[in-house]
Each structure stands twice: as C-alpha cells, then as structure tokens.
Design an enzyme around this catalytic site. Structure first.
Site, PDB file in Angstrom:
ATOM      1  N   SER A 120     -25.512  18.895  29.367  1.00 20.74           N
ATOM      2  CA  SER A 120     -24.365  17.843  29.700  1.00 20.74           C
ATOM      3  C   SER A 120     -24.382  16.575  28.845  1.00 20.74           C
ATOM      4  CB  SER A 120     -24.174  17.508  30.958  1.00 20.74           C
ATOM      5  OG  SER A 120     -24.267  18.466  31.805  1.00 20.74           O
ATOM      6  N   HIS A 140     -21.347  23.719  25.945  1.00 19.88           N
ATOM      7  CA  HIS A 140     -21.148  23.028  27.148  1.00 19.88           C
ATOM      8  C   HIS A 140     -19.920  23.594  27.872  1.00 19.88           C
ATOM      9  CE1 HIS A 140     -20.299  19.041  29.145  1.00 19.88           C
ATOM     10  NE2 HIS A 140     -20.985  19.636  29.682  1.00 19.88           N
ATOM     11  N   GLU A 152     -17.103  22.906  25.095  1.00 23.38           N
ATOM     12  CA  GLU A 152     -17.402  22.007  23.921  1.00 23.38           C
ATOM     13  C   GLU A 152     -18.350  22.541  23.380  1.00 23.38           C
ATOM     14  OE1 GLU A 152     -17.277  17.387  24.642  1.00 23.38           O
ATOM     15  OE2 GLU A 152     -18.392  18.260  26.204  1.00 23.38           O
ATOM     16  N   ASN A 190     -18.209  13.812  28.462  1.00 23.11           N
ATOM     17  CA  ASN A 190     -18.795  12.638  29.318  1.00 23.11           C
ATOM     18  C   ASN A 190     -18.602  11.411  28.815  1.00 23.11           C
ATOM     19  OD1 ASN A 190     -19.630  14.068  31.773  1.00 23.11           O
ATOM     20  ND2 ASN A 190     -21.296  15.211  30.313  1.00 23.11           N
TER      21      ASN A 190
HETATM   22  N1  LIG Z   1     -23.187  21.578  37.494  1.00 26.64           N
HETATM   23  C1  LIG Z   1     -22.216  21.021  36.430  1.00 26.64           C
HETATM   24  O1  LIG Z   1     -21.174  20.837  36.936  1.00 26.64           O
HETATM   25  C2  LIG Z   1     -22.461  21.094  35.240  1.00 26.64           C
HETATM   26  C3  LIG Z   1     -21.692  21.159  34.123  1.00 26.64           C
HETATM   27  C4  LIG Z   1     -21.892  21.342  32.756  1.00 26.64           C
HETATM   28  C5  LIG Z   1     -23.066  21.463  32.123  1.00 26.64           C
HETATM   29  N2  LIG Z   1     -24.323  21.294  33.099  1.00 26.64           N
HETATM   30  C6  LIG Z   1     -25.476  21.705  32.357  1.00 26.64           C
HETATM   31  O2  LIG Z   1     -25.995  22.668  32.974  1.00 26.64           O
HETATM   32  C7  LIG Z   1     -27.353  22.653  33.146  1.00 26.64           C
HETATM   33  C8  LIG Z   1     -27.609  23.449  34.300  1.00 26.64           C
HETATM   34  O3  LIG Z   1     -27.204  22.680  35.495  1.00 26.64           O
HETATM   35  P1  LIG Z   1     -26.812  23.636  36.830  1.00 26.64           P
HETATM   36  O4  LIG Z   1     -26.115  22.607  37.741  1.00 26.64           O
HETATM   37  O5  LIG Z   1     -26.404  25.048  36.892  1.00 26.64           O
HETATM   38  O6  LIG Z   1     -28.369  23.442  37.504  1.00 26.64           O
HETATM   39  P2  LIG Z   1     -28.810  23.989  38.800  1.00 26.64           P
HETATM   40  O7  LIG Z   1     -30.103  23.274  39.342  1.00 26.64           O
HETATM   41  O8  LIG Z   1     -27.840  24.524  39.483  1.00 26.64           O
HETATM   42  O9  LIG Z   1     -29.822  25.563  38.071  1.00 26.64           O
HETATM   43  C9  LIG Z   1     -30.720  25.460  37.380  1.00 26.64           C
HETATM   44  C10 LIG Z   1     -31.557  26.672  37.441  1.00 26.64           C
HETATM   45  O10 LIG Z   1     -32.555  26.633  36.460  1.00 26.64           O
HETATM   46  C11 LIG Z   1     -33.620  27.347  36.858  1.00 26.64           C
HETATM   47  N3  LIG Z   1     -34.791  27.312  36.304  1.00 26.64           N
HETATM   48  C12 LIG Z   1     -35.720  26.014  36.316  1.00 26.64           C
HETATM   49  N4  LIG Z   1     -36.602  25.975  35.520  1.00 26.64           N
HETATM   50  C13 LIG Z   1     -36.582  27.525  34.855  1.00 26.64           C
HETATM   51  C14 LIG Z   1     -37.055  28.070  34.049  1.00 26.64           C
HETATM   52  N5  LIG Z   1     -38.453  27.696  33.654  1.00 26.64           N
HETATM   53  N6  LIG Z   1     -37.247  29.266  33.725  1.00 26.64           N
HETATM   54  C15 LIG Z   1     -36.007  29.864  34.140  1.00 26.64           C
HETATM   55  N7  LIG Z   1     -35.136  29.209  35.040  1.00 26.64           N
HETATM   56  C16 LIG Z   1     -35.400  27.927  35.469  1.00 26.64           C
HETATM   57  C17 LIG Z   1     -33.613  26.879  38.373  1.00 26.64           C
HETATM   58  O11 LIG Z   1     -34.438  27.898  39.428  1.00 26.64           O
HETATM   59  C18 LIG Z   1     -32.099  26.979  38.802  1.00 26.64           C
HETATM   60  O12 LIG Z   1     -31.782  28.264  39.338  1.00 26.64           O
HETATM   61  C19 LIG Z   1     -27.970  21.107  33.016  1.00 26.64           C
HETATM   62  O13 LIG Z   1     -28.352  21.149  31.705  1.00 26.64           O
HETATM   63  C20 LIG Z   1     -26.502  20.504  33.540  1.00 26.64           C
HETATM   64  O14 LIG Z   1     -26.507  19.418  32.744  1.00 26.64           O
HETATM   65  C21 LIG Z   1     -23.863  21.202  34.586  1.00 26.64           C
END
Ligand SMILES: NC(=O)c1ccc[n+]([C@@H]2O[C@H](COP(=O)([O-])OP(=O)(O)OC[C@H]3O[C@@H](n4cnc5c(N)ncnc54)[C@H](O)[C@@H]3O)[C@@H](O)[C@H]2O)c1
Length: 284
Positions: A120, A140, A152, A190
């Site tokens: 993000s 994104h 994005e 953002n």
């Molecule tokens: N949640 C949102 O609204 C949103 C929106 C847009 C972008 N993002 C971005 O997306 C990304 C993920 O966010 P999220 O909310 O899905 O996070 P989340 O915490 O829900 O999921 C992250 C996942 O990654 C896994 N993980 C961690 N280390 C790992 C590894 N070494 N190998 C494999 N898997 C691994 C975790 O076990 C977990 O299941 C972030 O960069 C966030 O900034 C989030």
C-alpha cells in the site's frame, strides 16, 4: 509474454482475494503461505466468497468448481513453483520482510517472470532495486478484491514499458480498471485518502465537531459512502498512522505530519474494528 501461472505469496486478506479473482478468470494460481493452516483458511474463505457469488447469480456453480480447481495450495515460499509467470507478493506491510521474500523467490523462479507487490505504501523502486527491477511492478488491489474494480499499477524507476503493458493487459483480463501511477509515496490512493482521514482526526482533536458529525458531513455533504473516521476504523488506525509516516518521511513535508490524536489512539491500542474500539465502538 503471456501470463498463465500466477503465484500469490501471502494468503491473508488481500492474498486470498487476489487468488480468488485470478482463479475465477481461469489462471493457474499457487496460493502460498507459511503454514498449511493459513493456506487452508484462505482456501475456505475463497470457497465461501465464491458461494456468495453463486447465490447472487453473478457466477455459476461450475465457475466456482473450476476456480477452486485452478488453485494449488503451497506451504513455504521456498516451494513456490519455478514456472510461475507472475509472482504477486501480498504479505504484511514490512519492507525488510518483503525484500526477504523477493530474495528467496528471485533465486527460485525462472528469469523472465514478473514480480509484483501489493504494497500500500512501500516504494516499488526500493523493493525492486536488487531483483530484476525492469520486470518489477506494483499491483495495488483494493479491499475486498473481488468487489473493487481499481488496480493501481505502480511503475518503479526501472519498470519497463513492456512489463507495464503486460500487467495492464492482465488487469483488464480480470475485468478490473488499471490506473498507471509513478512511484512516489502513497501512490495516488493513499496520498489523497490518508491526509483526508488525518485531517478528520485533527478536526476531532480540535473539537470542531463530534466524530459522528464529522462523518455525517462527509457522507451527506460529499456523498462519500462512509465517513473518514469510520473508514479509518475499518482500515485500522495503526495502518493509517504507518502510511502517514511513509508520506511524512517520503516528502519531508509537514503537511503530512500524523495527527497527535491518531498517534495517541494507536499507543492506546484503540485500533478500530479489529480491537473493538477506534473512533467508534464495535461488538467484538
Ligand atoms: N488490507 C487491506 O485493506 C489492504 C489493501 C491494499 C493493500 N494492502 C497491502 O497488502 C499486503 C497484505 O495485506 P493484508 O491485509 O492481506 O495482510 P494479512 O496480514 O491479512 O496477510 C498477510 C499474510 O502473509 C502471510 N505471510 C507472512 N509472512 C510470510 C512468508 N514469509 N511467506 C508466506 N506468507 C507469509 C501471513 O501468514 C498472512 O497470511 C500489505 O502489503 C498491505 O499493505 C492491504
């Protein structure tokens, strides 16, 4: 290059949504996480979300079956299949951990595949500096991925036109709308959204209006579907603060200074929906 096999690393909120949309469009998807429990949970979430689409008649039962058949569960990033045409990283928002993941897969995956991050706020240029920077890009997606149209597409300093056009075409195949964005802090989404939320917190801190009334102004006056403070609770106040800090550090401009009330609430662990309390209270 035609993309057929996609590996999604990180099967959390975003990763399972990304895997869902690719699998539904007929791509072979490897869903990768640290443990089999995490991968199984993500698969179940995808299955339930597909059920909801079947009920709403936006897809057929056989589309659901085909989508689930297109997904392969993978435990451990070191087991990501070598023949992945595209790897999308969607692990939690931490630059060092993300670089660690790319370090592993760069040594594993065939040389001409494309790497994408769903970050993000972390600079695509910084993430990609040591790993095929020409073939590296930001994708994104928005949450919830199956519902939200926007992607994005962030061009790092060295991302080539070829990589960009492959990913743009791919996004269109997912029936999503790609927007081309250059790599500056907060991208577009953002950079605009977070200062608005931060300003709403300043207004609350200064006693300009109550939290409920600040949200009402933006909902009824500006036609936003959700007020900025409700949205902050939904996103997580810790996430909002982290992104404000990225903007503040990235631009060195005081207009992005995080509101002290936002900092105080994060310190108090009032993080929004996920902790049951933020600007508003929620049933746990
Ligand atoms: N949640 C949102 O609204 C949103 C929106 C847009 C972008 N993002 C971005 O997306 C990304 C993920 O966010 P999220 O909310 O899905 O996070 P989340 O915490 O829900 O999921 C992250 C996942 O990654 C896994 N993980 C961690 N280390 C790992 C590894 N070494 N190998 C494999 N898997 C691994 C975790 O076990 C977990 O299941 C972030 O960069 C966030 O900034 C989030």
């Amino acid at each position: 290059m035609s993309i057929k096999k996609v590996s999604v690393v990180g099967a959390g909120t975003m990763g399972n949504g990304i895997a869902h949309v690719f699998a539904l469009k007929g791509f072979q998807v490897n869903l990768v996480d640290i443990t089999s429990e995490f991968v199984d949970k993500a698969f179940l979430t995808i299955s339930k979300n597909l059920d909801r689409q079947v009920k709403k008649e936006t897809i057929k039962e056989e589309d659901k079956t085909n989508a689930l058949n297109n997904i392969t569960k993978v435990v451990g990033v070191e087991n990501t299949p070598v023949d992945s045409d595209l790897v999308i990283e969607a692990i939690y928002e931490n630059k060092e951990t993300k670089i660690g993941i790319f370090n592993i897969i760069d040594k594993l995956i065939k040389a001409d595949s494309i790497f994408a991050s769903n970050t993000s706020s972390i600079s695509i240029t910084e993430l990609s500096a040591n790993f095929r920077p020409e073939n590296f890009i930001g994708m994104h997606f928005m949450n919830p991925v199956p519902m939200m149209q926007l992607v994005e597409i962030i061009r790092g300093y060295s991302t080539t036109d070829n990589t960009f056009s492959i990913i743009k075409e791919l996004t269109l195949k997912l029936d999503k709308v790609p927007v081309e964005v250059y790599d500056y802090p907060g991208f577009i989404s953002n950079r605009i959204l977070m200062p608005m939320i931060n300003e709403a917190v300043f207004a609350l801190m200064e006693g300009v209006a109550s939290a409920k009334d600040i949200d009402t102004v933006m909902k009824l006056g500006m036609n936003h579907p959700m007020g900025p403070l409700t949205l902050a609770d939904f996103i997580g106040l810790d996430v909002c603060l982290a992104i404000m800090e990225v903007l503040y550090d990235g631009f060195n401009d005081t207009k992005y200074r995080p509101c002290p009330l936002l900092k105080k609430m994060v310190a108090a662990k009032k993080l929004g929906r996920k902790t049951g309390e933020g600007f508003f209270k929620y049933d746990k």
